[in-house]
Every structure is written in structure tokens, then in C-alpha cells.
Design an enzyme around this catalytic site. Sequence first.
Site, PDB file in Angstrom:
ATOM      1  N   ASP A  84       0.826  -1.220   0.000  1.00  0.00           N
ATOM      2  CA  ASP A  84       0.000   0.000   0.000  1.00  0.00           C
ATOM      3  C   ASP A  84       0.856   1.265   0.000  1.00  0.00           C
ATOM      4  O   ASP A  84       1.987   1.257   0.476  1.00  0.00           O
ATOM      5  CB  ASP A  84      -0.923   0.021   1.224  1.00  0.00           C
ATOM      6  N   GLU A  85       0.281   2.300  -0.543  1.00  0.00           N
ATOM      7  CA  GLU A  85       0.813   3.665  -0.427  1.00  0.00           C
ATOM      8  C   GLU A  85       2.318   3.764  -0.681  1.00  0.00           C
ATOM      9  O   GLU A  85       3.022   4.473   0.031  1.00  0.00           O
ATOM     10  CB  GLU A  85       0.517   4.217   0.980  1.00  0.00           C
TER      11      GLU A  85
HETATM   12  C1  TNX Z   1      -4.028   3.971   5.357  1.00  0.00           C
HETATM   13  S1  TNX Z   1      -5.123   1.250   4.830  1.00  0.00           S
HETATM   14  C2  TNX Z   1      -3.059   2.996   5.549  1.00  0.00           C
HETATM   15  C3  TNX Z   1      -2.405   2.885   6.850  1.00  0.00           C
HETATM   16  C4  TNX Z   1      -2.898   3.911   7.816  1.00  0.00           C
HETATM   17  C5  TNX Z   1      -4.387   4.062   7.668  1.00  0.00           C
HETATM   18  C6  TNX Z   1      -4.994   4.989   8.662  1.00  0.00           C
HETATM   19  C7  TNX Z   1      -3.700   1.074   4.336  1.00  0.00           C
HETATM   20  C8  TNX Z   1      -3.464  -0.090   3.537  1.00  0.00           C
HETATM   21  N1  TNX Z   1      -2.775   2.014   4.636  1.00  0.00           N
HETATM   22  O1  TNX Z   1      -1.010   2.967   6.699  1.00  0.00           O
HETATM   23  O2  TNX Z   1      -2.577   3.501   9.116  1.00  0.00           O
HETATM   24  O3  TNX Z   1      -4.650   4.539   6.389  1.00  0.00           O
HETATM   25  O4  TNX Z   1      -6.383   4.950   8.578  1.00  0.00           O
END
Ligand code: TNX
Length: 487
Positions: free
Chosen positions: A303-304
Amino acid sequence: MHNPEDCYVCLIPKPTSVFESEGNFSLSRDTIIFTQKDNRETGFIANLLSTFLGEVSGYEAPVREQDSDKKQGNIYLSLKADESLGEEGYEVSITTDGVRLHANSPAGLFYGVQTLRQLLPIYSSETASLPAVSIRDVPRFEWRGAMLDVSRHFFGVEDVKRFIDLISHYKINRLHLHLSDDQGWRVEIKSWPRLTEVGGSTQVGGGKGGYFTQEQYKEIVDYARSRYIMIVPEIDTPGHTNAALASYAELNSSEEAPELYTDTRVGFSSLWINSEITYTFLDDVIREVAALTPTPYIHIGGDEARSTSEEDYKYFIKRIQEIVAAHGKTAIGWSEIGEAELLPGTIAQIWIPAGFENAKRQSAKMILSPANKIYLDMKYDTSSPLGLDWAGLVSVKDSYDWEPGSYMEGLEESQILGIEAPLWTETVQSMKDIEYMTFPRLLGVAELAWSPKGQTWDDYRQRLAAHGERMEAMGINFFKSPDVDWE
Ligand code: TNX
């Protein structure tokens, strides 16, 4: 209220079918729990039932082995059941004469015992009884999950065990542990010891952090297994890796280790994608985690990864899936992995729409974790003292009142493995905080995952209202949502 005859109405998750009859089965000092001979797991489940009976009657019924199911006036647990109940279903019949619980596997018996627990009175009394009822119950989805982020704030073995106890009561069968992130590395890796020595030494806000030794991690896996919960370990890559990067300079493309990080921004870190050391590192980590985890899945994050170029990301996701496969496991990744080539069997966990179409095209199975519906770290309402709100506010009603089968457009139910509610812990610092954010929202998620399609919020809301006192008796610090008229 709360006489046992009323209690069946407050079952959560709601069973597939419930038929009430007249009367009840009174627990007495003569009550005995019989199990089939020579099955250790059944014995453990019977002992658990005995503990639950003891809590409300003051008398822990003894457990005995028996060959046949002829005896009257008692409780009988059997592993001979109708095939249509599948691996996790059960059937329970309570009459004035006794209780008969049947399932095809110990897991089914365990779920039946959780149902019996909810049918017992909440408070201890000398005349405790179970209502005469006949229940047949089979889960809708095989994946009924919760996730706990032990990276942003670390939670130790005792907290995790309590969490397992609480969620297992609602027939949740997966606990995904988010074991690494920018702020902390939380599982001992013997071949790369600085991951925990350095990377595990702090957390959000600068506290002392912590980590699970391999022994402790195994203890959690075994404890969860005895409650029919599979631990799904996540090592988040290639982003969310500052704790690892701070521990080993050679994992950074700059070849310099950054400082440890204790704030809550996301998207700034990346493993060095074009260095073989990165893959040696991952091979070691995955090998050790796989050896500690007897079940089929390893979560690779994905993710991200905002500091990884698209090309590098695709290359990386392909390689890490191969590493996971080489250690005999199936990879799971967050939505974004759909943008990369997926190996057959790789599972996509959908939290935002990104990646979804491509994951679907590649026929990946999906776990649904929509942030705006079931993120347990979102605030309930504007007055919530804890939580974030980037995905919106998530009330108790919001977390229940949606239909997984039609939530993602064009997604066949057969492609949905199930649902999972994540608790990210940027703002969550104690067990009390964990309980406050999780309960009661997770009960609704458990029901969406277990109960037949087509339940209604109005019906659920009444059962939840009646269930509040039970959560109180279990010592759960739950949010008394104004969506519910608590009794
Ligand atoms: C997004 S959900 C993230 C997390 C954060 C969260 C906070 C996801 C796969 N990644 O790194 O903790 O939002 O809501």
C-alpha cells in the site's frame, strides 16, 4: 428482560436458522458434558463450555468421554454431523432433556459453544438454564477477519490474547497482524537482529515500542489456533519501511540509514528496489516468518508506495510474490497490488478502489475492507476522542448497513473470500482504546461475514441493544453509540 427464553433474540452473528420451542434445559449439579472418545480438541472445547457454564451457574460441569449419544439429561458434543454443515457449520438442539451439539470439525463445535454462551443468562444464578431452541448455522464467508496494527503502537502478548478471546466470541476466524511499518518492526528476525533492536525501539509519539520474540509470536499463533483463529502476518513493503531502513543502511538507495520515525505521515519510505540485498533481506524475513506461521498466508503490504516509481513497484511486487511462493505461502496485498502482475492465487485486500479493476481482471480473490465502512480506526462521530477521519466518520450503523456481495461493482460473490475490519493504531494507545474503537463495530462486521445475506439494520440494532449488557459483563470498554437504544 434477560430471562433465558428471550436470549435467543440477541444472538450475534445471527444464525442461519433458529426454531424456538417450549421450555428450557435447566443446568443442575448433575449436568455432565459428554464428548466423543479420544478427541483432544473436542475435550478442550468441552472444557471451555464447562467454564462458561460455571460462570453463570457456579458449577463447572465435568467433561467425560462417551461412545454413544444415547444418554439423556446432559450435554453432548459430537463430530458426526450433516455434510451440508461444511467445515465450520454446526447444529445445536436444546430440549428440556439436554443439549446436542453436532459439527463436522472442532471449529464448528467451537462456534456452537460460542452460540451456547450467548444463550446463557448474563449474570450468575442458581437456576441458570438454556432456552429450548434448535439452531442450524453455516457461515456465509470463509474469511471473517480483524486486523490489529501493532506497529504504530505496540501491544504485547497479553493484549493480543485478550483481543483474540473477545473477537473469537463473534466467530471471527482471521487475525491479521500488521507487524511492520515506518514506526516500528515488531517481530524478531534472527538473521537481521537490528530490525527489532533498532527498528522495534520506538513507536508513534516516541514511546519505547517493543516487539514479539519468535517464541512470543509462536505463543500467539498457538493461542489463536486454539480459538480457531488463523494469524495472518503482514510485513509491509516496499513502502511503510522506515523502521527497517533505519536499522540497516544497506537497504537504502542512499546507502545511509534514516532516523527512526515517530510521527504519522505515510508514503515517504521505500526499500531499494534495484539492489539484490533487498531481495536477500526479504527472502530471509519471509523464510523466518513462514517457518513460524503454520497457515497458508503471508501479507506483503504493497500500500501507499508513493516513494517508489510505478515501474519499480511492478517489478518489486512480482518478485516478492515469488519469494512468498518459494516459501510455500500465498501472498495477500492491499488494493494497489492489482496494478502489478499477480501470481495465480494472490489475494487482493480492497481498502480503496485503486487497483480493484485490475485485480478483478486477473481473477484475484478479494478480501473486502472498505475504509469508509469498516475501518475501525475512523472516528464514530465528530465527538470521538480517538481515531482519524480521512475516510469519513464510520458510525455503528455505517459499519453494518451495507452489502458485501454488491459493494464493488461487477464483483461476483464467488470472487469474494470475505471481509476484514482493520484497526490502525496511530491514535490507539491502550487495550481500553482498542476495545473502544473495535466494539461494537466489529460485531456488525462479524455478522456481515457470517450470517445469510439480507439481514436488516432494524433487527440487528435491537439484538445489539440487548447484547450491550453482555459486553459490559465481559468487561469490554465499548462505545455506547447513539445509533442504538441500549437496554
Ligand atoms: C491507510 S489502509 C493505511 C495505513 C494507515 C491508515 C490509517 C492502508 C493499507 N494504509 O497505513 O494507518 O490509512 O487509517
